[in-house]
Write an enzyme that holds these catalytic residues in place. Structure first.
Site, short mmCIF file in Angstrom:
data_model
loop_
_atom_site.label_atom_id
_atom_site.label_comp_id
_atom_site.label_asym_id
_atom_site.label_seq_id
_atom_site.Cartn_x
_atom_site.Cartn_y
_atom_site.Cartn_z
N HIS A 137 33.13 36.98 49.67
CA HIS A 137 33.68 38.29 49.36
C HIS A 137 35.14 38.12 48.97
O HIS A 137 35.98 37.77 49.80
CB HIS A 137 33.55 39.22 50.58
CG HIS A 137 34.14 40.58 50.37
ND1 HIS A 137 33.70 41.43 49.38
CD2 HIS A 137 35.13 41.23 51.02
CE1 HIS A 137 34.39 42.56 49.44
NE2 HIS A 137 35.27 42.46 50.43
N GLY A 152 40.38 39.15 51.87
CA GLY A 152 40.85 40.17 52.79
C GLY A 152 39.73 41.12 53.16
O GLY A 152 38.66 41.13 52.54
N SER A 154 37.51 44.50 53.61
CA SER A 154 37.14 45.54 52.65
C SER A 154 38.13 46.70 52.74
O SER A 154 38.47 47.16 53.83
CB SER A 154 35.72 46.03 52.95
OG SER A 154 35.33 47.01 52.03
N GLY A 157 42.75 46.25 49.41
CA GLY A 157 43.43 46.40 48.12
C GLY A 157 43.25 45.23 47.17
O GLY A 157 44.04 45.06 46.23
N LYS A 158 42.22 44.43 47.36
CA LYS A 158 41.99 43.27 46.47
C LYS A 158 41.72 43.71 45.04
O LYS A 158 42.31 43.20 44.09
CB LYS A 158 40.81 42.44 47.00
CG LYS A 158 41.00 41.87 48.39
CD LYS A 158 39.86 40.97 48.81
CE LYS A 158 38.54 41.72 48.88
NZ LYS A 158 38.55 42.77 49.94
N ASP A 176 34.92 41.40 43.91
CA ASP A 176 34.08 41.69 45.06
C ASP A 176 33.25 40.49 45.51
O ASP A 176 33.24 40.14 46.69
CB ASP A 176 33.17 42.89 44.78
CG ASP A 176 32.58 43.45 46.07
OD1 ASP A 176 33.35 43.64 47.03
OD2 ASP A 176 31.36 43.66 46.13
N GLU A 201 35.28 47.38 40.76
CA GLU A 201 35.07 48.64 41.46
C GLU A 201 36.38 49.12 42.07
O GLU A 201 37.03 48.38 42.81
CB GLU A 201 34.03 48.47 42.58
CG GLU A 201 33.82 49.74 43.40
CD GLU A 201 33.21 49.48 44.76
OE1 GLU A 201 33.11 50.44 45.54
OE2 GLU A 201 32.87 48.32 45.05
N ARG A 242 58.46 32.84 56.38
CA ARG A 242 59.51 33.38 55.50
C ARG A 242 60.23 32.29 54.72
O ARG A 242 61.09 32.58 53.90
CB ARG A 242 60.53 34.17 56.34
CG ARG A 242 59.90 35.33 57.08
CD ARG A 242 60.91 36.11 57.90
NE ARG A 242 61.93 36.72 57.05
CZ ARG A 242 62.92 37.48 57.52
NH1 ARG A 242 63.02 37.71 58.82
NH2 ARG A 242 63.81 38.01 56.70
#
EC number: 2.7.11.-
Length: 304
Positions: A137, A152, A154, A157-158, A176, A201, A242
């Site tokens: 996924h 990431g 579901s 924000g992919k 997806d 999508e 960082r």
């Protein structure tokens, strides 16, 4: 075990069928054998599970054999369960070989290509077809020539990030669901399942055809996976790198790929962050690491 049928091989490589097998035959290895030694009578360590390729050298040797000896050698050769025999350069095939192939129901095929070019094409074809494959996924995008796999949960924000990258001139490979193939011991190649290729999508809008909306330059069918970016909800209690001094990796099909974890919260422009991550990855591949260079300067200043 992964396999490819000889029928598919014939169709995809446009091979002439001289003798057709009387059952479905599968190929399970991308290795190829040149059976010159077998026609000379030597069968120790014979790799009969491989595709057998007869070229000009083997044909010249066969043409010099007495016909009764050739019939005997051909009969013994085709006793072995070879998946198929392919004759290159469009060379003529002795009747004794054709009869032996018919007797044992083995595929006997022919191509007009030279041996070297055909074997190269054959191995590439079989390696692609027989490559280990998984589906995960995630979204795969070509960003400045770097294959970036977005992972990431579901709804993180992919797809929205991928869409923004497309709008900025980058190319979609998969949304997806991403199919990952192990092309070699060092390379993973990603693609989209055929049924959803070039579609994306977006929640609240639905399904978008990226090729139609943005043109053929906005999509590609396959891409090597060079960098994995894990998107996750910002956690105030978690430490996020960082400086970039420590490298993190994720493993697919026993191959390690560099991985970055990007925390997501309102106001962060993920598309720009992904672009910079891709450029920074290319810079590292070219031998320059900004974090290491800064660390060297700091250490030098401290020591003086």
């Amino acid at each position: 075990m992964l396999s490819v049928s000889v029928a598919d091989l014939i169709k995809d490589l446009d091979l002439e069928v001289v003798v057709e097998a009387n059952e479905k035959i599968d190929i399970t290895t991308s290795d190829v054998n040149r059976p010159g030694l077998q026609f000379s009578g030597f069968y120790e360590h014979f790799a009969n599970e491989r595709v057998q390729v007869i070229g000009m050298v083997e044909t010249a040797f066969i043409d010099r054999m007495p016909l009764d000896l050739l019939a005997e050698r051909a009969d013994k050769f085709f006793e072995y369960p070879v998946p198929c025999v392919i004759v290159t350069r469009g060379l003529s095939i002795k009747r004794e070989i054709v009869e032996a192939a018919q007797k044992y129901g083995r595929y006997l095929l022919r191509t007009k290509e030279s041996s070297t070019k055909f074997i190269s094409r054959l191995i590439n074809y079989l390696e692609e077809k027989l490559a280990p494959k998984i589906t995960i996924h995630g979204d795969l995008v070509d960003v400045y020539g770097v294959g970036v796999l977005l992972l990431g949960e579901s709804g993180i924000g992919k797809s929205e990030t991928a869409l923004e990258l497309i709008k900025r001139g980058h190319r979609l490979v998969a949304d997806d669901a991403t199919e990952i193939k192990k092309i070699s011991d060092y390379v993973l190649q990603g693609s989209s399942p055929d049924i959803i290729r070039h579609y994306i999508e977006i929640r609240g809008i639905g399904i978008l055809d990226i090729r139609t909306l943005y043109g053929v330059g906005s999509v590609r069918d396959t891409m090597n996976i060079d960098l994995v970016i894990q998107l996750e909800e910002w956690d105030e209690d978690k430490y996020y790198d960082r400086l970039g001094l420590d490298d993190d990796y994720i493993k697919f099909l026993d191959i390690k790929i560099p991985k970055l974890t990007i925390p997501v919260r309102p106001g962060r422009n993920l598309a720009i962050i992904v672009e910079v991550a891709a450029m920074n990855h290319r810079q590292k591949q070219m031998g320059y690491n900004a974090a290491h260079e800064l660390n060297k300067k700091l250490l030098k200043q401290i020591s003086t």
